[in-house]
Design an enzyme around this catalytic site. Structure first.
Site, mmCIF file in Angstrom:
data_model
loop_
_atom_site.group_PDB
_atom_site.id
_atom_site.type_symbol
_atom_site.label_atom_id
_atom_site.label_comp_id
_atom_site.label_asym_id
_atom_site.label_seq_id
_atom_site.Cartn_x
_atom_site.Cartn_y
_atom_site.Cartn_z
ATOM 1 N N GLY A 12 0.830 -1.199 0.000
ATOM 2 C CA GLY A 12 0.000 0.000 0.000
ATOM 3 C C GLY A 12 0.861 1.244 0.000
ATOM 4 O O GLY A 12 0.605 2.214 0.713
ATOM 5 N N GLY A 50 12.239 4.392 -7.330
ATOM 6 C CA GLY A 50 13.119 3.873 -8.374
ATOM 7 C C GLY A 50 12.475 2.759 -9.175
ATOM 8 O O GLY A 50 11.652 1.998 -8.665
ATOM 9 N N SER A 140 -5.552 -0.945 13.573
ATOM 10 C CA SER A 140 -6.317 0.300 13.717
ATOM 11 C C SER A 140 -6.849 0.372 15.140
ATOM 12 O O SER A 140 -7.038 -0.671 15.792
ATOM 13 C CB SER A 140 -7.488 0.280 12.746
ATOM 14 N N TYR A 154 -14.469 -4.403 8.992
ATOM 15 C CA TYR A 154 -13.217 -3.657 9.213
ATOM 16 C C TYR A 154 -12.747 -3.846 10.658
ATOM 17 O O TYR A 154 -11.587 -4.187 10.896
ATOM 18 C CB TYR A 154 -13.436 -2.168 8.895
ATOM 19 N N LYS A 158 -9.345 -5.876 11.614
ATOM 20 C CA LYS A 158 -8.269 -5.186 12.331
ATOM 21 C C LYS A 158 -8.004 -5.860 13.682
ATOM 22 O O LYS A 158 -6.867 -5.921 14.139
ATOM 23 C CB LYS A 158 -8.606 -3.700 12.495
HETATM 24 N N1 LIG Z 1 -5.982 6.773 7.840
HETATM 25 C C1 LIG Z 1 -6.483 6.364 8.974
HETATM 26 O O1 LIG Z 1 -7.170 7.106 9.692
HETATM 27 C C2 LIG Z 1 -6.212 4.962 9.460
HETATM 28 C C3 LIG Z 1 -6.542 4.660 10.772
HETATM 29 C C4 LIG Z 1 -6.320 3.379 11.230
HETATM 30 C C5 LIG Z 1 -5.767 2.416 10.404
HETATM 31 N N2 LIG Z 1 -5.460 2.740 9.126
HETATM 32 C C6 LIG Z 1 -4.883 1.669 8.294
HETATM 33 O O2 LIG Z 1 -3.652 2.107 7.781
HETATM 34 C C7 LIG Z 1 -3.400 1.492 6.520
HETATM 35 C C8 LIG Z 1 -3.076 2.556 5.499
HETATM 36 O O3 LIG Z 1 -4.143 3.481 5.490
HETATM 37 P P1 LIG Z 1 -4.085 4.836 4.682
HETATM 38 O O4 LIG Z 1 -4.958 5.788 5.394
HETATM 39 O O5 LIG Z 1 -2.676 5.207 4.372
HETATM 40 O O6 LIG Z 1 -4.862 4.338 3.389
HETATM 41 P P2 LIG Z 1 -4.661 4.783 1.911
HETATM 42 O O7 LIG Z 1 -5.931 4.457 1.231
HETATM 43 O O8 LIG Z 1 -4.134 6.167 1.870
HETATM 44 O O9 LIG Z 1 -3.499 3.826 1.439
HETATM 45 C C9 LIG Z 1 -3.700 2.486 1.273
HETATM 46 C C10 LIG Z 1 -2.934 2.084 0.033
HETATM 47 O O10 LIG Z 1 -3.129 0.684 -0.109
HETATM 48 C C11 LIG Z 1 -3.416 0.418 -1.461
HETATM 49 N N3 LIG Z 1 -4.211 -0.788 -1.557
HETATM 50 C C12 LIG Z 1 -5.521 -0.921 -1.233
HETATM 51 N N4 LIG Z 1 -5.914 -2.177 -1.503
HETATM 52 C C13 LIG Z 1 -4.833 -2.840 -1.990
HETATM 53 C C14 LIG Z 1 -4.625 -4.166 -2.454
HETATM 54 N N5 LIG Z 1 -5.604 -5.071 -2.499
HETATM 55 N N6 LIG Z 1 -3.386 -4.501 -2.866
HETATM 56 C C15 LIG Z 1 -2.375 -3.601 -2.854
HETATM 57 N N7 LIG Z 1 -2.534 -2.329 -2.447
HETATM 58 C C16 LIG Z 1 -3.745 -1.958 -2.018
HETATM 59 C C17 LIG Z 1 -4.171 1.644 -1.964
HETATM 60 O O11 LIG Z 1 -4.085 1.793 -3.371
HETATM 61 C C18 LIG Z 1 -3.470 2.770 -1.226
HETATM 62 O O12 LIG Z 1 -2.385 3.314 -1.967
HETATM 63 C C19 LIG Z 1 -4.651 0.671 6.196
HETATM 64 O O13 LIG Z 1 -4.439 -0.674 6.555
HETATM 65 C C20 LIG Z 1 -5.712 1.300 7.084
HETATM 66 O O14 LIG Z 1 -6.761 0.412 7.383
HETATM 67 C C21 LIG Z 1 -5.653 3.990 8.624
#
Ligand SMILES: NC(=O)c1ccc[n+]([C@@H]2O[C@H](COP(=O)([O-])OP(=O)(O)OC[C@H]3O[C@@H](n4cnc5c(N)ncnc54)[C@H](O)[C@@H]3O)[C@@H](O)[C@H]2O)c1
Length: 252
Positions: A12, A50, A140, A154, A158
């Site tokens: 991700g 890269g 999370s 979700y 988590k």
């Molecule tokens: N942002 C928040 O408030 C928050 C809070 C708690 C937990 N999280 C967790 O943190 C992690 C990252 O969150 P974020 O906010 O940076 O999300 P984001 O959506 O900004 O980034 C997630 C990335 O994962 C990629 N992705 C999604 N599904 C995929 C798949 N099947 N295969 C490969 N790549 C995939 C997406 O394209 C994206 O670039 C996640 O696991 C999310 O559940 C986020």
């Protein structure tokens, strides 16, 4: 250069927490390989990490994990770090439990929990051979309590990541492999969180911030800082733990 010579996989990596983690690891000397499912995100990150270092890959595909780990091993001979970051709500919103479709439930479980299992399964053999490695799963606050989104799968996925973290720490500890978990609070890092934030309205936004003891939301950098700590030798005797990075939202 705390991570000099370390080979790291981050999923991700297209934006948000994954991108910030990849940037910090790289800045501290690691050789970083990233994966993301979205082609346009991959193209942008290639410019930064890269060519040959970012792969378009769906983390819910076990064959893709086998290919990716084999490719990195062929090139580098080892894998030291895995950050299972890809995840989220897959574009879903809350529905009453009786209206949740099987496919909707499965999709969220697969990207957040099953994919983390696939990742650990792929890197365990080289890490065992090396007698060392560090893995961080991004869970999370939802996994420790309930989700602001109300999405049942979700919260369940988590929470499942936390169980997976503990079991893997127990199984892999004898090989010098540490497995930990980070539980972020609310970070405005992607279109879904932006939509949630907008949906709260001004009053709701004020209440959310007021409910955080530190009186602010998190930044991607806050989360990456904690991930890097858990990956580093400073955490050499820490495994199977969940680190909340949420300004004090979860106090227990
Ligand atoms: N942002 C928040 O408030 C928050 C809070 C708690 C937990 N999280 C967790 O943190 C992690 C990252 O969150 P974020 O906010 O940076 O999300 P984001 O959506 O900004 O980034 C997630 C990335 O994962 C990629 N992705 C999604 N599904 C995929 C798949 N099947 N295969 C490969 N790549 C995939 C997406 O394209 C994206 O670039 C996640 O696991 C999310 O559940 C986020």
């Amino acid at each position: 250069m705390e991570f000099e010579g370390k080979i790291a996989l981050v999923t991700g990596v297209g934006h948000g927490l994954g991108l910030e983690t990849a940037r910090q690891l790289r800045a501290m000397g690691a050789s970083v390989y990233g994966a993301d499912v979205h082609a346009d995100e991959v193209a942008e990150v290639v410019a930064e990490l890269g060519a040959g270092r970012v792969r378009q890959m769906d983390v819910t595909d076990p064959a893709a994990w086998a290919d990716w780990s084999a490719e990195v091993l062929a090139r580098e001979g080892r894998i030291d770090i895995l950050v299972n970051n890809a995840g989220g709500v897959v574009g879903q919103v809350h529905h009453p439990v009786e209206e949740v479709a099987d496919g909707a439930w499965d999709a969220v479980l697969r990207v957040n929990l099953t994919a983390a299992f696939y990742g650990i399964r792929a890197v365990a053999p080289p890490m065992k051979r090396q007698r060392g490695g560090a893995i961080v799963n991004i869970s999370s606050g939802a996994g420790r309590s309930v989700s602001l989104t109300g999405i049942q799968a979700y919260t369940s996925a988590k929470a499942g990541q936390i169980g997976l973290t503990r079991q893997m720490a127990y199984e892999l500890g004898p090989y010098g492999i540490r497995v930990n978990c980070v539980a972020p609070g609310f970070v405005r890092s992607n279109p879904t969180t932006e939509k949630q934030w907008e949906g709260m309205g001004e009053q709701g936004q004020r209440e959310l911030v007021a409910s955080v003891p530190m009186r602010r939301l998190g930044y991607a950098q806050d989360i990456a800082d904690g991930v890097l700590f858990l990956l580093s030798d400073r955490a050499a005797y820490i495994t199977g733990q969940v680190l909340s990075i949420d300004g004090g939202m979860q106090l227990f």
